[in-house]
Design a protein around this motif. Structure first.
Motif, PDB file in Angstrom:
ATOM      1  N   SER A  15       0.823  -1.215   0.000  1.00 43.69           N
ATOM      2  CA  SER A  15       0.000   0.000   0.000  1.00 43.69           C
ATOM      3  C   SER A  15       0.856   1.263   0.000  1.00 43.69           C
ATOM      4  CB  SER A  15      -0.944   0.001   1.207  1.00 43.69           C
ATOM      5  OG  SER A  15      -1.839  -1.095   1.144  1.00 43.69           O
ATOM      6  N   LEU A  16       2.032   1.190   0.618  1.00 43.00           N
ATOM      7  CA  LEU A  16       2.934   2.348   0.650  1.00 43.00           C
ATOM      8  C   LEU A  16       3.373   2.772  -0.747  1.00 43.00           C
ATOM      9  CD1 LEU A  16       5.324   1.505   3.652  1.00 43.00           C
ATOM     10  CD2 LEU A  16       3.603   3.326   3.570  1.00 43.00           C
ATOM     11  N   LEU A  17       3.358   1.824  -1.688  1.00 42.59           N
ATOM     12  CA  LEU A  17       3.831   2.105  -3.043  1.00 42.59           C
ATOM     13  C   LEU A  17       2.707   2.516  -3.993  1.00 42.59           C
ATOM     14  CD1 LEU A  17       6.432  -0.787  -3.270  1.00 42.59           C
ATOM     15  CD2 LEU A  17       6.931   1.656  -3.189  1.00 42.59           C
ATOM     16  N   LEU A  18       1.504   2.656  -3.462  1.00 45.65           N
ATOM     17  CA  LEU A  18       0.401   3.154  -4.274  1.00 45.65           C
ATOM     18  C   LEU A  18       0.531   4.674  -4.424  1.00 45.65           C
ATOM     19  CD1 LEU A  18      -2.614   1.182  -2.737  1.00 45.65           C
ATOM     20  CD2 LEU A  18      -1.528   0.772  -4.944  1.00 45.65           C
ATOM     21  N   PRO A  19      -0.111   5.258  -5.435  1.00 47.08           N
ATOM     22  CA  PRO A  19      -0.092   6.722  -5.564  1.00 47.08           C
ATOM     23  C   PRO A  19      -0.623   7.376  -4.283  1.00 47.08           C
ATOM     24  CG  PRO A  19      -1.045   5.701  -7.518  1.00 47.08           C
ATOM     25  CD  PRO A  19      -0.865   4.601  -6.515  1.00 47.08           C
ATOM     26  N   ALA A  20      -0.091   8.547  -3.957  1.00 46.13           N
ATOM     27  CA  ALA A  20      -0.420   9.231  -2.701  1.00 46.13           C
ATOM     28  C   ALA A  20      -1.924   9.373  -2.488  1.00 46.13           C
ATOM     29  CB  ALA A  20       0.253  10.593  -2.670  1.00 46.13           C
ATOM     30  N   GLU A  21      -2.665   9.675  -3.580  1.00 46.42           N
ATOM     31  CA  GLU A  21      -4.107   9.904  -3.440  1.00 46.42           C
ATOM     32  C   GLU A  21      -4.899   8.625  -3.158  1.00 46.42           C
ATOM     33  OE1 GLU A  21      -3.113   9.580  -7.878  1.00 46.42           O
ATOM     34  OE2 GLU A  21      -2.257  10.525  -6.094  1.00 46.42           O
ATOM     35  N   SER A  22      -4.255   7.470  -3.311  1.00 48.11           N
ATOM     36  CA  SER A  22      -4.932   6.188  -3.068  1.00 48.11           C
ATOM     37  C   SER A  22      -4.495   5.526  -1.760  1.00 48.11           C
ATOM     38  CB  SER A  22      -4.626   5.210  -4.218  1.00 48.11           C
ATOM     39  OG  SER A  22      -4.904   5.795  -5.461  1.00 48.11           O
ATOM     40  N   ARG A  23      -3.368   5.970  -1.224  1.00 46.85           N
ATOM     41  CA  ARG A  23      -2.712   5.273  -0.119  1.00 46.85           C
ATOM     42  C   ARG A  23      -3.588   5.171   1.138  1.00 46.85           C
ATOM     43  NH1 ARG A  23       2.401   8.203   0.139  1.00 46.85           N
ATOM     44  NH2 ARG A  23       2.555   7.588  -2.048  1.00 46.85           N
ATOM     45  N   THR A  24      -4.127   6.296   1.590  1.00 47.06           N
ATOM     46  CA  THR A  24      -4.937   6.303   2.820  1.00 47.06           C
ATOM     47  C   THR A  24      -6.152   5.397   2.675  1.00 47.06           C
ATOM     48  OG1 THR A  24      -4.245   8.570   3.239  1.00 47.06           O
ATOM     49  CG2 THR A  24      -6.120   7.776   4.479  1.00 47.06           C
ATOM     50  N   SER A  25      -6.761   5.431   1.505  1.00 46.72           N
ATOM     51  CA  SER A  25      -7.936   4.586   1.244  1.00 46.72           C
ATOM     52  C   SER A  25      -7.558   3.105   1.265  1.00 46.72           C
ATOM     53  CB  SER A  25      -8.555   4.946  -0.104  1.00 46.72           C
ATOM     54  OG  SER A  25      -8.998   6.283  -0.106  1.00 46.72           O
ATOM     55  N   ALA A  26      -6.395   2.793   0.687  1.00 44.99           N
ATOM     56  CA  ALA A  26      -5.930   1.400   0.678  1.00 44.99           C
ATOM     57  C   ALA A  26      -5.656   0.911   2.097  1.00 44.99           C
ATOM     58  CB  ALA A  26      -4.674   1.273  -0.182  1.00 44.99           C
ATOM     59  N   PHE A  27      -5.080   1.780   2.941  1.00 44.02           N
ATOM     60  CA  PHE A  27      -4.861   1.424   4.341  1.00 44.02           C
ATOM     61  C   PHE A  27      -6.186   1.092   5.014  1.00 44.02           C
ATOM     62  CE2 PHE A  27      -0.829   4.291   4.605  1.00 44.02           C
ATOM     63  CZ  PHE A  27      -0.053   3.265   4.089  1.00 44.02           C
ATOM     64  N   ALA A  28      -7.211   1.906   4.751  1.00 38.65           N
ATOM     65  CA  ALA A  28      -8.532   1.698   5.360  1.00 38.65           C
ATOM     66  C   ALA A  28      -9.127   0.365   4.901  1.00 38.65           C
ATOM     67  CB  ALA A  28      -9.467   2.844   5.001  1.00 38.65           C
ATOM     68  N   LEU A  29      -8.992   0.079   3.609  1.00 37.11           N
ATOM     69  CA  LEU A  29      -9.530  -1.171   3.058  1.00 37.11           C
ATOM     70  C   LEU A  29      -8.828  -2.385   3.665  1.00 37.11           C
ATOM     71  CD1 LEU A  29     -11.350  -2.604   0.994  1.00 37.11           C
ATOM     72  CD2 LEU A  29      -9.513  -2.310  -0.695  1.00 37.11           C
ATOM     73  N   ARG A  30      -7.499  -2.322   3.764  1.00 35.67           N
ATOM     74  CA  ARG A  30      -6.733  -3.435   4.343  1.00 35.67           C
ATOM     75  C   ARG A  30      -7.044  -3.605   5.832  1.00 35.67           C
ATOM     76  NH1 ARG A  30      -4.151  -7.197   1.069  1.00 35.67           N
ATOM     77  NH2 ARG A  30      -3.765  -6.196  -0.921  1.00 35.67           N
ATOM     78  N   ALA A  31      -7.236  -2.480   6.529  1.00 35.89           N
ATOM     79  CA  ALA A  31      -7.582  -2.555   7.954  1.00 35.89           C
ATOM     80  C   ALA A  31      -8.954  -3.201   8.143  1.00 35.89           C
ATOM     81  CB  ALA A  31      -7.565  -1.159   8.568  1.00 35.89           C
ATOM     82  N   PHE A  32      -9.882  -2.875   7.260  1.00 31.72           N
ATOM     83  CA  PHE A  32     -11.218  -3.499   7.260  1.00 31.72           C
ATOM     84  C   PHE A  32     -11.086  -5.012   7.083  1.00 31.72           C
ATOM     85  CE2 PHE A  32     -14.452  -4.990   4.099  1.00 31.72           C
ATOM     86  CZ  PHE A  32     -15.571  -5.046   4.931  1.00 31.72           C
ATOM     87  N   ASN A  33     -10.238  -5.429   6.150  1.00 34.93           N
ATOM     88  CA  ASN A  33     -10.034  -6.859   5.906  1.00 34.93           C
ATOM     89  C   ASN A  33      -9.428  -7.555   7.130  1.00 34.93           C
ATOM     90  OD1 ASN A  33      -9.942  -9.214   4.091  1.00 34.93           O
ATOM     91  ND2 ASN A  33      -7.731  -8.974   4.273  1.00 34.93           N
ATOM     92  N   VAL A  34      -8.474  -6.881   7.789  1.00 38.17           N
ATOM     93  CA  VAL A  34      -7.855  -7.444   8.998  1.00 38.17           C
ATOM     94  C   VAL A  34      -8.892  -7.585  10.108  1.00 38.17           C
ATOM     95  CG1 VAL A  34      -6.228  -6.926  10.878  1.00 38.17           C
ATOM     96  CG2 VAL A  34      -5.494  -6.720   8.504  1.00 38.17           C
ATOM     97  N   GLU A  35      -9.762  -6.575  10.262  1.00 34.20           N
ATOM     98  CA  GLU A  35     -10.833  -6.639  11.264  1.00 34.20           C
ATOM     99  C   GLU A  35     -11.673  -7.894  11.058  1.00 34.20           C
ATOM    100  OE1 GLU A  35     -11.934  -4.710  13.844  1.00 34.20           O
ATOM    101  OE2 GLU A  35     -10.351  -3.207  13.735  1.00 34.20           O
ATOM    102  N   LEU A  36     -12.027  -8.176   9.807  1.00 34.56           N
ATOM    103  CA  LEU A  36     -12.847  -9.352   9.506  1.00 34.56           C
ATOM    104  C   LEU A  36     -12.061 -10.645   9.701  1.00 34.56           C
ATOM    105  CD1 LEU A  36     -14.646  -8.172   6.230  1.00 34.56           C
ATOM    106  CD2 LEU A  36     -15.595  -8.224   8.539  1.00 34.56           C
TER     107      LEU A  36
END
Length: 274
Positions: A15-36
Motif C-alpha cells: 500500500s505504501l507504493l500506491l499513488p499518494a491519493e490512493s494510499r490512505t484509502s488502501a490502508f482503510a480497506l486493508r484494515a477493514f479486511n484485517v478486522e474481519l
C-alpha cells in the motif's frame, strides 16, 4: 491502523507504493479486511462471530447512507467509499465469505479454496483498482486481479498451516490430501514425509499457475493498474522459499519476515512490472 500494519505487514508495504491519493484509502480497506480476518481467531463461539459479521454488514450499509458507526476503521473506510465511489457489492462479498469461513472445517477441494480466495483476496484487488486513477475498470486488469487473489488465498492457506496445526486444525484441501494418502493427523504431528510434501507441492503449484496466468495479461493491463498487483512479489518470494526447502511447510525459514521484501517491492514498482 497499527494492528493492520502488524497483521498484514506485506499488504501494508504494498500500500505504501500506491499513488499518494490512493494510499490512505488502501490502508482503510486493508484494515477493514484485517478486522474481519481476526474475528475467526478471536472467538470461542460461532454465534459471537456471526454477531460481529452482522455489525460490519450493517456498518457497510450505513456507510453508503453517509452514517458510518463511530469506529475508527469504519470511519476511514467510509471516507474511502466517498472518495472513490467503491462498489458496495465487493465489500459485502468479503463479509459474506468471511462469515462462511467461520465454520472450522477443511476446504473440500481446491475449487472451494479458490472460491474463498476470489471472494476475499480478489475482491480486495478489485476495490484497490477502483482507488487508482479515478477508478480502473478494465477486463484484463480484472482477470489479473482474479488470478492474483486466488494465488494469494492459496499461499495464505499454506502459510497458516503451522499456526493451525499447533491448534489441532487443518484447512488444506481434502481432495489433494486424499490423493496422496495424507491425513489431517499428519499435519497436526508436523509429519515431513514425502507424501506430505507432495500435498504441499500440488497446492503451491496451483498458486504458481495462477501467478503465471495473471502475468500473461500484463501486456494488455493498463500500466496504472500495476501498483495494485505488487503483492505478487511477496507471493513469488514465498513460493521460491518453499521450493528451496523441498516443500516442507513447517520449515522455520518460511516463518521469518523477509528483510529484503521492501527492496524487491521497490524495484518491481520502479520497473512497472508485477
Amino acid at each position: 491502523m497499527i494492528i493492520y500494519r502488524k497483521r498484514d505487514y506485506e499488504g501494508f508495504l504494498c500500500s505504501l507504493l500506491l499513488p499518494a491519493e490512493s494510499r490512505t484509502s488502501a490502508f482503510a480497506l486493508r484494515a477493514f479486511n484485517v478486522e474481519l480476518a481476526q474475528i475467526k481467531d478471536s472467538i470461542t463461539q460461532k454465534t459471537i462471530g456471526l454477531m460481529r459479521m452482522q455489525f460490519w454488514r450493517k456498518a457497510v450499509e450505513d456507510m453508503y447512507c453517509d452514517n458510518p458507526p463511530h469506529q475508527p476503521v469504519a470511519i476511514e473506510l467510509w471516507k474511502a467509499i466517498k472518495r472513490h465511489n467503491l462498489t458496495k457489492r465487493w465489500l459485502l462479498k468479503i463479509i459474506d465469505e468471511r462469515e462462511k469461513n467461520l465454520d472450522d472445517r477443511a476446504y473440500r477441494n481446491m475449487e472451494e479454496l479458490e472460491t474463498y480466495a476470489e471472494n476475499t483476496h480478489s475482491a480486495l484487488l478489485y476495490l484497490t483498482l477502483e482507488m487508482l486513477d479515478t477508478g480502473i475498470r478494465d477486463i484484463h486488469a480484472d482477470h489479473a486481479a482474479s488470478h492474483i487473489g486466488k494465488a494469494q488465498g492459496i499461499v495464505t492457506c499454506l502459510r497458516a498451516t503451522l499456526y493451525h496445526s499447533k491448534r489441532q486444525k487443518v484447512f488444506l484441501p481434502m481432495d489433494i490430501c486424499i490423493l496422496h494418502g495424507v491425513s489431517q493427523e499428519d499435519f497436526i504431528r508436523a509429519n515431513q514425509e514425502k507424501n506430505v510434501r507432495d500435498v504441499i507441492y500440488n497446492i503451491a503449484s496451483q498458486a504458481h499457475i495462477h501467478l503465471e496466468h495473471a502475468r500473461s495479461f500484463s501486456k494488455n493491463v493498463p500500466v496504472k493498474a500495476f501498483p495494485a498487483f505488487l503483492y505478487t512479489v511477496a507471493l513469488e518470494d514465498y513460493l521460491y522459499k518453499i521450493q528451496k526447502v523441498d516443500f516442507n511447510v513447517f520449515h522455520p525459514s518460511l516463518h521469518k519476515k523477509s528483510t529484503l521484501l521492501p527492496l524487491y517491492l521497490y524495484i518491481r514498482s520502479w520497473k512497472k512490472k508485477y
